[in-house]
Design a protein around this motif. Sequence first.
Motif, PDB file in Angstrom:
ATOM      1  N   UNK C 114       0.885  -1.272   0.123  1.00 52.09           N
ATOM      2  CA  UNK C 114       0.170  -0.501  -0.468  1.00 52.09           C
ATOM      3  C   UNK C 114       0.776   1.553  -0.301  1.00 52.09           C
ATOM      4  N   UNK C 115       0.900   2.127  -0.727  1.00 46.90           N
ATOM      5  CA  UNK C 115       1.760   3.462  -1.149  1.00 46.90           C
ATOM      6  C   UNK C 115       0.553   4.613  -1.117  1.00 46.90           C
ATOM      7  N   UNK C 116       1.111   5.674   0.093  1.00 44.31           N
ATOM      8  CA  UNK C 116       0.353   6.637   0.087  1.00 44.31           C
ATOM      9  C   UNK C 116       1.396   7.562   0.139  1.00 44.31           C
ATOM     10  N   UNK C 201      -5.037  -5.312   6.632  1.00 48.13           N
ATOM     11  CA  UNK C 201      -4.203  -5.109   7.330  1.00 48.13           C
ATOM     12  C   UNK C 201      -2.829  -5.975   7.245  1.00 48.13           C
ATOM     13  N   UNK C 202      -3.005  -6.958   6.516  1.00 45.53           N
ATOM     14  CA  UNK C 202      -2.702  -7.721   5.997  1.00 45.53           C
ATOM     15  C   UNK C 202      -0.848  -7.345   4.696  1.00 45.53           C
ATOM     16  N   UNK C 203      -0.652  -6.307   5.026  1.00 45.92           N
ATOM     17  CA  UNK C 203       0.168  -5.752   4.184  1.00 45.92           C
ATOM     18  C   UNK C 203       1.435  -4.631   4.098  1.00 45.92           C
ATOM     19  N   UNK C 220      -3.896   6.673  11.033  1.00 42.71           N
ATOM     20  CA  UNK C 220      -4.739   6.431  10.440  1.00 42.71           C
ATOM     21  C   UNK C 220      -4.515   4.731  10.264  1.00 42.71           C
ATOM     22  N   UNK C 221      -4.308   4.704   9.431  1.00 39.23           N
ATOM     23  CA  UNK C 221      -3.685   3.245   9.633  1.00 39.23           C
ATOM     24  C   UNK C 221      -3.237   2.431  10.896  1.00 39.23           C
ATOM     25  N   UNK C 222      -3.100   3.084  12.466  1.00 37.84           N
ATOM     26  CA  UNK C 222      -2.538   2.729  13.118  1.00 37.84           C
ATOM     27  C   UNK C 222      -4.223   1.857  13.928  1.00 37.84           C
ATOM     28  N   UNK C 225      -5.398  -1.151  12.205  1.00 34.56           N
ATOM     29  CA  UNK C 225      -5.361  -2.100  12.747  1.00 34.56           C
ATOM     30  C   UNK C 225      -4.039  -2.432  11.861  1.00 34.56           C
ATOM     31  N   UNK C 226      -2.984  -1.470  11.806  1.00 26.32           N
ATOM     32  CA  UNK C 226      -1.827  -1.730  11.117  1.00 26.32           C
ATOM     33  C   UNK C 226      -0.612  -1.893  12.854  1.00 26.32           C
TER      34      UNK C 226
END
Lengths: 143, 320, 275, 337, 663
Positions: C114-116, C201-203, C220-222, C225-226
């Motif tokens: 996932x590129x942000x 979150x599998x990435x 946000x990612x956290x 669930x990251x």
Amino acid sequence: MQIEKKPLIVAFCCNWCSYAGADLAGTNRLNYPANVKIIRVPCSCRVNPLFILKAFQRGADGVIICGCHPGDCHYTTGNYYARRRITLLFSMLSYLGIEKNRVRLEWVSAAEGAKFAATMQSFAEEIAELGECKRLEDLRCKK
Amino acid sequence: MQEMIKSKLAELLSTGAVTKVIGWKRGENFYDVSPAAFESVESLADFVYDDFCGANLSKFLVKEPGKESKVAVVLKPCDTFSLNQLIKENRVNRENIFVLGVPCEGKLSEEKMRVMGIVGLTGCKVEGDKVTVETLYGTETLDKNDVLLTKCATCHSKKHVIFDELIGETGEDSDVDRFVGVAELEAMSEDERYEFWRNELSRCIRCNACRNACPACTCEKCVFDNDASGVAAKSNANSFEENMFHIIRAYHVAGRCTDCGECSRVCPQHIPLHLLNRKFIKDINTFYGDFQAGADAESEHPLVHFTENDPEPSIVKEGK
Amino acid sequence: MNNETLIPKVGIVTDIRIDTPDVKTFRVERPEGGKVFEHMPGQCAMLSVPGVGEGMFSITSSPTNTEYMEFSIKKCGCVTNWLHAMEVGQMITVRGPYGKNFPVDTEFKGKDLLFIAGGIGLAPLRSVINYCRHYRDQYGKIDIVYGSRSMDDLVDYNEIIEEWCHDTGVSVHLTIDREQEGWDGHVGFVPNFVKELGFDTNKVAIICGPPIMIKFTLAGLQELGFDKTQVYTTMELKMKCAVGKCGRCNIGHKYVCKDGPVFRCDELDELPDEY
Amino acid sequence: MKLVKDLSALYEAIAAVQELYLPVENKGRVDFKLYEAGANVDIKTLKTVRSAKDFFFTQTETLMGFKVEGKNIEVEDLRPEVRPFVAFGVRGCDARSFEVLDKVFLVDPVDTVYEARRKAGTVVTLACGRPEETCFCTNFGITPEAPAGDVTTWLTEEGLYWQANTDKGEALTAAIAAVFTEGDGKAVEEQKKAISDIIAKLPLANLDMTHLEGVKEETFWGHPVWKDISETCLACGTCTYVCPTCQCYDVRDFDCGNGIERFRCWDSCMYSDFTRMAHGNNRNTQDQRCRQRYLHKLVYFPRRNEGMFGCVGCGRCVAKCPSKLNIVKVIKALGGK
Amino acid sequence: MQRIGVFVCHCGTNIAGTVDVKTVAEMLGKEPGVVFSTDYQYMCSEAGQTLIQDAIKEHNLGGVVICSCSPRMHEQTFRKACAKAGLNPYMVEVANIREQCSWIHKDVAEGTEKAVILGRAAIAKVHLNAPLTAGESPVVKRALVIGGGIAGMQTALDIADAGFEVDIVEKNATIGGKMAQIDKTFPTLDCSACILTPKMVDCAQHEKINIYAYSEVEDVKGFVGNFSVAIRKKARYVDETKCTGCGICTEKCPVKNIPNEFNMGMDNRRSIYIPFAQAVPKIATIDPNTCNKLKTGKCGVCSKVCGAGAIDYTQKDEIIRREYGAIVVATGFNMIDMTKFDEFGYAQSKDVITSLEFERLTNAAGPTGGTLLRPSDGKHPHTIVFVQCCGSRSTTENGKPYCSKICCMYTAKHAMLTREKYPDTDVYVFYIDVRTPGKNFDEFYRRAVEQYGVHYVKGMVGKVAPRADGTLHVQASDLLAGEQLHIDADLVVLAGAIEPDKSARGLATKLTASMDTNDFFTEAHPKLRPVESPTAGVFLSGVCQGPKDIPETVAQAGAAASKVIGLLVKDKLTCNPCVAQSDELLCNGCSGCEHVCPYGAITYETKEFMQFDRSMKPRRVASVNPAVCQGCGACTVTCPSGAMDLKGFSNRQIMAEVDAICK
């Protein structure tokens, strides 16, 4: 290639009197050495001591500042301030052991084309006698 | 003396007259006195005023906010000239400063002791003209005059020119000829002067201590730090840059330098920088009439002033 | 690795592309043709204009490009102003590659990515994205979230639309900060957009953009669930030597130019908050 | 043990084979200078004003030149040719500083200029006969009575005792073999003892450093000492420039008119523009900068280098800071004192 | 980095003669940033300008360097030309390779090398030029004319006729000036007073003209469009509003022996006086140096005889401050002091007179009622010697180096009129050259010689010695005949050199206008801007700029007026954009710049600045009023931090020039 490096002289001339005086010297075909290069400034009071030092850094062997005669400044008082500033700077340079004749200030009016040429002639001769400026030189610029 | 000053400062802090005091603080040993800020009466326990309080505290006022809160500063006579000059140049807001003038009998330099070969300094006692120094290698008795800070040896005034309150008495202008050093150099030949300054200035490490300690050098941004100025540099690449830095440093404070001597005091290389500044002072006095920067907070400084009969620069060639 | 740490090579600018009003992409080759040096995605190079200065820029082209390197550069200071004023054929000096690259051959291998990116932050990521696209079979699904102030400020817009969007297994999500005529895509800030898109979150996530964007996107990612160990970012600081010696980019015990600019977000936690 | 009775003969002998740098006195100040006959050598003064780092990491160093014509650029390698030299009279603290600098300059990518100098230089150290009150090197495991170096020497009443420690040292010893006689070395032992006795009396020799062991980067992050110090820190570069381990540098271009020279010069993290770049500055205030300098030496550097401190306790900053702020005060303050 | 175009002018052979222009163009073409470089015959010509304009468009030039004559000559021309092609005019720099290169060097190699270096400096400067836009300032729609002679009056009338208010400041008690003293005018021989006095009346009656007679300019502040002038109205001790000019006081005043200036001291006036019958304003004036009442408090006759009650011994000088958009200098001339010339015997004999004295002697309103009589004994002179070039074209200390221009013609006039009226008189004119370049001038002179039999002798008078019998022994040489002449003359008339009025120098300082070494005001351009001074908004009219006769003076007066009108019709003026500028972030607030600014263009205000710790700190910072700043740069050097810089002549620009020159 050059057999003898001619001393390089930078002349800061105020636009209203001395630069015009230099123009007049030209109009009257009054010869003076080509190693004198003129930089036009609005007034002698525009000459920052930094410019003078910079010129030496870059390899100038003499620096002369020309302005309107005291009392005749186009901006009324500019050359009076210049006179104080330049006097103190020259005094400091001499104090540091730099040859007094490397620097000069002359008042040349717009009408004094002959004086301009004569001044440049005599200054160039003086600098030629002093030779290359070794006491205030930046070797990096002389390669 | 120290206790009188301390109690006055404590009073100022406790009454809320000021919120901060700039003074000196004791460090690791007898000479280790650093300028410090005190914000509570308790912190004043570390306050010290002794023979090693040479630092000029007026410079630290420049960064004060200059509004709302008031700061007390402890100033020796020579320091008050600097403050006056700063007020004149609007670098310090007089209203926000409480000046506590303290007397000064000349401050000592442990560096001078070291240069004299006295090392391992552990203690020091001043009695009249004599200074007794304890070292790891024995005890030495010295003439106080020999170990005075250079600036104190040629002190130009013991008079406080600005203060809100004095502890002790203020003194008088001194008649010491502070231009002896300059005159000696002037008397030398051009070549000798050149050699002298080459030897001195070639030691410069461009640490900027002289500039940063100078109460007249308070530019928002120094030309030597400003890449846009065309002369910015971090080090002296060669003799030219050594000369240029010191000429311009002295030139920029010409007419504004109060001769507080901080530049020479802080130079780690002991370059007699005051001799440059004093040359300008001497020249100004000779060419344009006596002028003492900082003697008052109003008079125009000689470089923003002129008379129609000022000498021409050729005076440099004619005279010495 | 260039042996002479600070001495650069000469490169010639062979193409200049105007991306946005303040971003240009420069193509740099050796004067005799070919790449000045090889690099890995995420690494940087020091570009300099003699007499003006030197600056560190991430290499935007993929290592898989064998002919040239590209640099997307935003105009913001002395050196970049000069670079923006350049014309094709101008020589500049290049040294590198510097810094750690993205772990494309280890941690990223086989994973969904996932590129942000925000604004010019796409520049460092473009190298990785194109690298992963080139070795498409070695990676899982690729998501690209990219936002900018406006449509005009989207860097590499043409490449995104004409190439990335057509790749299989690559989904591109574009957003701009404010409504704009001619834009029918998403409007809103990147961190919120990420949350809205709600990734599993599998990435591995890779973020690059302004510090504030990184901060909120990471949060946000956290929320999604990251873990910080799944998130990579790349930093930018004052750098001068690019070899971990001059002391400028020193933060804590790390030198960003040498130990970074790519960091896993949990590594950043160890460092003083000075970036 | 090898002994030199005539020091000038030693200097002449070394100077005959390599460039010799040693402490020379000039108006009461001692600095390392190239030896020349008649020089006012002063190896009794403990500390040179500038540290010995100049031998390997000079204040300015021209690296390369650029010739620019039209759109073309030509790069020219202007790194100086380095000739073998001997650094004589280096003290234990400075000798350690070379190890500290090695950790920076000799790690990959190696700094070639530094490396060349390091290879070319033979370090002859001198035991600190008269340690001073500013010294605190022993806190960092330095032994001023027997400093490291390619050669260690002791100046005693008998003469200069000489002990080669490395191949480089042996090579130098061999090259100047004629100047040596043999001594019984008793004076060395006596001197070591005397030095240890003085060290026991030094006010800063036994600092409590336990609080610095194994700390994290943020441990002292919000400590009040930073603000305290920054209140009267003048933001000059004295401490960094006299410091033997400060190695921050700047790379700048100088337009000579006929080309551009790129040179490296010392920089100081105490300067306000040290970390300023086009779009901001991550250390804007003096307390941040003071914190960076001290924590770098006391925490960051050890973390990166197996606990080796970035300070060698030479005490130059203690003596030279215009405001008398120094790392000792910081160490004590961080320890709660 | 700008895209720069370089244009090297041949100026015919003026430049190309000693500078290899092709090489210059070629060498400069290699400089960084130069994308176009060429040479051309005459860059200032229309074709040359078009060449530049085309190049700007074709090569998308961001900067232009023109290697040509002095920027004082054609900088404006080129700036305008470039502006027409869409380039900001301040992106143009001129390298002076004519006056400061080709004209002073003879060696082509030397000249070429220098031209290249000068070109390089200009290129280096242009790289750092920034487009400048001129600001605007309002124009006060009133003009000030200093001097109420024919020049001043004509200027004032022309401006006033265009509908603008004009104030005339005249230091004497009446306007009229020198022309009022002249008897007849050459070459038409019409009566001077007859053509002048109506103009004086016109001035007095013109509703747009206000005359401050017996007044002087005290100080001048401000700048073009916005001058603020203090005028000192000297006390006349007579209430202007009440005095009717009846003249009774001037007859009753007991102090009778004051030399009458109007008649060149050849008769007397009273202490209270009206200079002459047609004086404007016709108001009596008390001479405070001679008035008994004012000196001793005893007298008061005039007050008693004045029916209007206009006498006011308590009157004081009054300072009036008024605003003007433009100032015209028309301070005129005087004859030089002839007493310094021993050889002419002016101080020794009353019968050696100046030509202006001669005018009065022949004027019907003069001391002799128009009859030519010797001042010493009142007899008719039979031999008159006129000496030209008395002090003109002289290299001696007392003389003037220039030609006074009017003497040849008025001497011919005097000689002719004398011969006409007194045919029995022998008239000799000694001349170096007779200069008669003017309409009908030579005819006039020839008439004097041919019809009236005036003896013109080429040669200079060596000595005039008074003899015991009252005659004057004139020793002279006749250069054409090659012999010494000895003439016994009854009257010797000296055509003295004219010089600018003594008040001019002081005035020039107040106006910050420049003067040449002879104290004539300098024009902005000797050919192309002859009626403007280099100081914007200050114009020149009449002899203050250089010797001229009446028609020329009137022509110049009209020209000056038209320039003034051209200025006053504008509502706003665009200012010189090359002004100082302060960088607030660098400003220390020390006020140094404020102290040295001659124009008061710098003001300070306290602003709050955010510190790095996000607190706000007040700091005084300078700002420059671009309409007032004239761009001298005094402030820039005073500023230690370099916060003050001068647009167009910035620190960086000048240093770049230094660098380029020293390469």
